[in-house]
Write a protein that holds these residues in place. Structure first.
Motif: not given
Length: 552
Positions: A23-29, A89-92, A161-163, A167-172
């Motif tokens: 989840s990346s709610n704390q980060v500007n997607c 942190k999310f990506i790592n 591919f993994t991201l 990872c919500d920063l990239f998925s969908r």
């Protein structure tokens, strides 16, 4: 050990995605991220480093925080700074599930988000082989030049591919994955293996493996009847097949000049979708640009020649004209043989009071040689270098020794030739300045490349107001020939119609160094006006058009 089934999606993404979706709610997607991948991000081994680093300001203005770079973690690049940002942190965390180690930070003056991949600590060989096997790409041996870059390229595909799956920063989202050159094309092939619908792939080729190799042995790619057989005979079959599959499987195919378009379409029979020309930014060159009439330029040139006299224990005339040649250790392709062959005529054409210092820079990673003159080799211990670099260095040094004998460079009265077999940096013992500063002090530059889809070196020269000599069949030379036919400051020669044009090159050099002071100044000023048409602020529109159409 990390292993991958080339015929199905990795078990990482089978029925387990929701277990570790980040989840990346704390980060500007970011909407529609653009991820650009190159072996030369934070790794200066050729012109693509300059292409990508040079356009970062323009990219940032257009796409802001939606833009990411992925490069190899090899050595320190002073333009890269690690950062501690929430997004990393999310990506790592996502990548750590694959046991992939990375450095996260910002690169360049524009501070663009950059991920450097430690591919050497990951079992990327198995991943690479799974991709090559799936695509029926033959691997003849494991010592070929470029193997490490292909390992990195393979892992970059897995990372993207993994991201995009985890990872919500990239998925969908619709993600653009832009891969440069065949080395990174394997990352594109990984994505295509796994049928990821959310990723749009772009492949940029800056030259072709066939075209470069054909030129190196003195033939035209149009004279080759069987590409596979030629590639096998020249020991470039694996590279060629990777490039071929990357070109045919990419969603969009991009290249850098009309010359390169013709070449790619002739060899691979696929239309090029977009042209993205190479620019440069004048603001980046201001610190190096000195007026040809400047007393400061004259003073710095004197200091430079004095230092060369001291370090190399020679007696160069302080009023000598400085002529610079620079290129990779592809002596035929980059025209070094033509340069050396022209010295005899140039030496004879000079009057007794005319002296020329020819600086031949052959760009290799740092080594323990300061310079080679016709009389002596000068050493100073640098950092350790790889076995691959050592092989290139030894071959280059032997070429220089043979050239000194062949062209009798130790017998010239008016032309003094100095070879520098390494990249020029501020830490350079001989020059104590970087390449662009050295170029800015020269009277003329010569880049007679037989094979050059674009050609940054003459491009940089005119930005600095230094007259240059290049070829009509380079991308840059072709652009000049089409738009600025009459200009004394850019001399064009033709190595295809006249492969031994020693006299043409000698005359071109002599015509520039013989210009009167005022005429040279006018010539220099005109060059910088031409250079404004090739700034990134203008040419980045090529990339904007590409990305805008991809995102529609």
């Amino acid at each position: 050990m990390n292993t991958f089934d080339a015929n199905s999606k990795s078990s990482l993404f089978t029925n387990k995605r929701d277990d570790y979706i980040i989840s990346s709610n704390q980060v500007n997607c970011n909407e529609n991220p653009i991820i650009e991948v190159s072996w030369e991000i934070c790794n200066k081994v050729g012109g693509i480093y300059t292409v990508i680093e040079g356009k970062l300001d323009a990219v940032k203005q257009s796409y802001g925080e939606n833009y990411y770079l992925i490069g190899p973690l090899i050595e320190e690049d002073i333009l890269f700074v690690e950062t501690d940002e929430e997004e990393w942190k999310f990506i790592n965390h996502c990548l750590s599930l694959l046991n992939v180690k990375c450095k996260f930070g910002r690169w360049g003056k524009a501070r663009v988000k950059t991920i450097l991949v430690d591919y050497q600590r990951y079992n990327s060989s198995d991943l690479m082989l799974s991709i090559l096997t799936h695509n029926r790409i033959i691997v003849n041996n494991y010592n070929w030049n470029g193997l490490e870059a292909v390992k990195f390229g393979s892992l970059s595909g897995l990372i993207i591919f993994t991201l995009c799956n985890s990872c919500d920063l990239f998925s969908r989202k619709k993600v653009i994955a832009h891969f440069h050159e065949w080395m990174c094309g394997v990352g594109l092939l990984f994505i295509k293996m796994h049928h990821s619908q959310g990723i749009v792939t772009i492949f940029s080729t800056h030259a072709t493996t066939i075209g470069r190799c054909a030129s190196h042995i003195g033939i035209s790619y149009k004279d080759i009847n069987n590409w596979d057989l030629f590639a096998k005979e020249q020991n470039i079959l694996t590279k060629f097949l990777i490039e071929k599959e990357s070109i045919h499987q990419s969603d969009y195919l991009v290249t850098i000049s009309p010359i390169c378009i013709d070449e790619v379409e002739y060899i691979y029979k696929r239309p090029v979708d977009y042209l993205t020309r190479n620019g440069r930014t004048i603001n980046d060159m201001i610190n190096y640009s000195l007026s040809s009439q400047s007393e400061l330029k004259k003073e710095r040139r004197y200091e430079l020649i004095k230092r060369m006299n001291d370090v190399l224990n020679i007696s160069l005339d302080l009023n000598s004209k400085l002529v610079l040649y620079a290129g990779r250790s592809e002596n035929k392709n980059k025209g070094l043989e033509i340069v050396l062959g022209s010295i005899d005529l140039l030496d004879k054409n000079c009057h007794n009071d005319q002296h020329i210092i020819l600086l031949c820079i052959i760009a290799i990673k740092l080594n323990n040689i300061i310079a080679i003159t016709p009389f002596e080799t000068f050493y100073q211990r640098y950092e350790d270098i790889t076995n691959e670099t050592q092989i290139i260095l030894e071959r280059t040094v032997q070429y220089i020794i043979n050239a000194i004998r062949k062209y009798r460079l130790n017998q010239k009265l008016n032309v003094s030739t100095i070879f520098i077999p390494h990249f020029v940096t501020k830490n350079d013992v001989l020059f104590k300045m970087d390449y662009l500063e050295l170029l800015g002090l020269c009277d003329v530059s010569i880049f007679p490349s037989l094979y050059e889809p674009w050609g940054y070196t003459p491009h940089e020269s005119i930005l600095l107001g230094v007259p240059t000599i290049t070829t009509v069949h380079s991308g840059f030379g072709n652009y000049i020939c089409s738009n600025y036919k009459k200009n004394k400051g850019i001399q064009l020669i033709n190595l295809i119609s006249n492969p031994f044009c020693y006299e043409d090159l000698s005359n071109a050099i002599f015509s520039i160094i013989s210009l009167e002071k005022e005429e040279y100044f006018k010539c220099s000023s005109n060059l910088q006006k031409i250079a404004t048409t090739l700034e990134w602020n203008t040419l980045y529109d090529d990339y904007k058009l590409l990305y805008q159409n991809v995102l529609k």
